[in-house]
Design a protein around this motif. Structure first.
Motif, short mmCIF file in Angstrom:
data_model
loop_
_atom_site.label_atom_id
_atom_site.label_comp_id
_atom_site.label_asym_id
_atom_site.label_seq_id
_atom_site.Cartn_x
_atom_site.Cartn_y
_atom_site.Cartn_z
N GLN A 88 -29.62 -13.62 -13.45
CA GLN A 88 -29.63 -13.32 -14.88
C GLN A 88 -28.85 -12.05 -15.17
O GLN A 88 -28.05 -12.00 -16.11
CB GLN A 88 -31.06 -13.19 -15.40
CG GLN A 88 -31.15 -12.85 -16.87
CD GLN A 88 -30.45 -13.87 -17.74
OE1 GLN A 88 -30.88 -15.00 -17.83
NE2 GLN A 88 -29.35 -13.48 -18.39
N LEU A 89 -29.07 -11.02 -14.40
CA LEU A 89 -28.36 -9.76 -14.62
C LEU A 89 -26.86 -9.92 -14.39
O LEU A 89 -26.04 -9.36 -15.13
CB LEU A 89 -28.95 -8.66 -13.75
CG LEU A 89 -30.41 -8.28 -14.07
CD1 LEU A 89 -30.93 -7.26 -13.06
CD2 LEU A 89 -30.57 -7.80 -15.49
N ALA A 90 -26.48 -10.72 -13.39
CA ALA A 90 -25.06 -11.00 -13.14
C ALA A 90 -24.45 -11.72 -14.33
O ALA A 90 -23.31 -11.43 -14.73
CB ALA A 90 -24.91 -11.82 -11.86
N GLY A 167 -20.50 0.40 -21.62
CA GLY A 167 -20.19 0.78 -20.23
C GLY A 167 -21.42 1.30 -19.50
O GLY A 167 -21.69 0.90 -18.36
N GLU A 168 -22.16 2.19 -20.14
CA GLU A 168 -23.37 2.72 -19.52
C GLU A 168 -24.41 1.62 -19.36
O GLU A 168 -25.13 1.57 -18.35
CB GLU A 168 -23.94 3.88 -20.33
CG GLU A 168 -25.22 4.48 -19.77
CD GLU A 168 -25.08 5.04 -18.36
OE1 GLU A 168 -26.12 5.14 -17.67
OE2 GLU A 168 -23.96 5.38 -17.93
N SER A 169 -24.50 0.73 -20.32
CA SER A 169 -25.44 -0.39 -20.22
C SER A 169 -25.09 -1.27 -19.03
O SER A 169 -25.96 -1.66 -18.25
CB SER A 169 -25.43 -1.21 -21.52
OG SER A 169 -25.91 -0.44 -22.60
N ALA A 170 -23.80 -1.56 -18.85
CA ALA A 170 -23.37 -2.37 -17.70
C ALA A 170 -23.70 -1.67 -16.39
O ALA A 170 -24.15 -2.31 -15.43
CB ALA A 170 -21.87 -2.67 -17.80
N ARG A 171 -23.51 -0.37 -16.33
CA ARG A 171 -23.85 0.38 -15.10
C ARG A 171 -25.35 0.28 -14.81
O ARG A 171 -25.76 0.09 -13.66
CB ARG A 171 -23.42 1.84 -15.23
CG ARG A 171 -21.94 2.06 -15.00
CD ARG A 171 -21.57 3.54 -14.95
NE ARG A 171 -21.63 4.19 -16.25
CZ ARG A 171 -20.71 4.08 -17.19
NH1 ARG A 171 -19.63 3.35 -16.98
NH2 ARG A 171 -20.84 4.70 -18.35
N ARG A 172 -26.16 0.38 -15.83
CA ARG A 172 -27.61 0.30 -15.64
C ARG A 172 -28.04 -1.12 -15.22
O ARG A 172 -28.95 -1.28 -14.41
CB ARG A 172 -28.34 0.74 -16.90
CG ARG A 172 -28.26 2.24 -17.09
CD ARG A 172 -28.84 2.69 -18.42
NE ARG A 172 -28.71 4.13 -18.54
CZ ARG A 172 -29.66 5.00 -18.26
NH1 ARG A 172 -30.84 4.59 -17.85
NH2 ARG A 172 -29.45 6.29 -18.40
N ILE A 173 -27.39 -2.12 -15.77
CA ILE A 173 -27.69 -3.51 -15.38
C ILE A 173 -27.31 -3.72 -13.92
O ILE A 173 -28.08 -4.27 -13.13
CB ILE A 173 -26.98 -4.51 -16.31
CG1 ILE A 173 -27.57 -4.44 -17.72
CG2 ILE A 173 -27.05 -5.93 -15.74
CD1 ILE A 173 -26.75 -5.17 -18.79
N ALA A 174 -26.12 -3.25 -13.52
CA ALA A 174 -25.68 -3.39 -12.13
C ALA A 174 -26.60 -2.63 -11.18
O ALA A 174 -26.94 -3.14 -10.10
CB ALA A 174 -24.23 -2.88 -12.00
#
Length: 180
Positions: A88-90, A167-174
């Motif tokens: 899901q996160l991917a 961008g920060e949201s994507a980093r936190r998801i990863a």
């Protein structure tokens, strides 16, 4: 969902789960199965297929602009197990790379707001009119009253302003993917 297919813009807020528009197969299956414990495998499969079909709007010739804000708790809540949550996160990360999709996380310590306890979708049609859909247990309702729609749009703007950047949201998801 019919209006979602013809919308030119979709703004989603969810305090609890990934909205159906962006759900992965295993995630959708886990939610549907848990929410309908007496459902047959065939009923669950139909529900998952219907939910996944919603993503087709992202691949249309003229996809809508999609803005999604998720409470940070959404990515921390493991639904369906670690493998399902990683999937899901991917998917969130892939969808967030789509040119018409923005995904943001609202920090856990954000100030309360109008939508703090329920999911909301704001759909904008080609004629630029907006309808707000709110979801609570067992119900969903449309709001078209101009004053209430304006208040909902203002509240949505407030939470996007409080949210982490894409961008920060994507980093936190990863990073969350790595911890699973």
């Amino acid at each position: 969902m019919a209006q979602e297919r013809v919308a030119v813009a979709i703004a989603e807020w969810s305090p609890t789960i990934v909205p159906g528009l962006l759900q992965a197969d295993g995630y959708a299956r886990a939610i549907i199965k848990r929410g309908s414990p007496r459902a047959t495998e065939e009923e669950i499969k139909k529900g998952v297929v219907a939910r996944l079909a919603r993503r087709e709007v992202l691949e249309a010739d003229y996809p809508p602009d999609v803005r999604v804000v998720l409470c940070e708790s959404v990515i921390r809540r493991t639904i369906g197990g670690a493998d399902v949550m990683r999937e899901q996160l991917a998917l969130l990360l892939r969808c967030g790379q789509h040119p018409t999709v923005r995904i943001q996380l609202l920090p856990l310590d954000a100030e309360p707001h109008l939508f703090v306890d329920y999911a909301v979708s704001i759909l904008t049609s080609a004629n630029h009119s907006s309808t707000v859909y709110g979801e609570t247990y067992g119900t969903a309702g449309a709001v078209e009253d101009p004053e209430r729609v304006r208040a909902a749009i203002r509240a949505y703007d407030e939470i996007t302003g409080e949210a982490f950047s894409t961008g920060e949201s994507a980093r936190r998801i990863a990073k969350q993917m790595e911890t699973l």
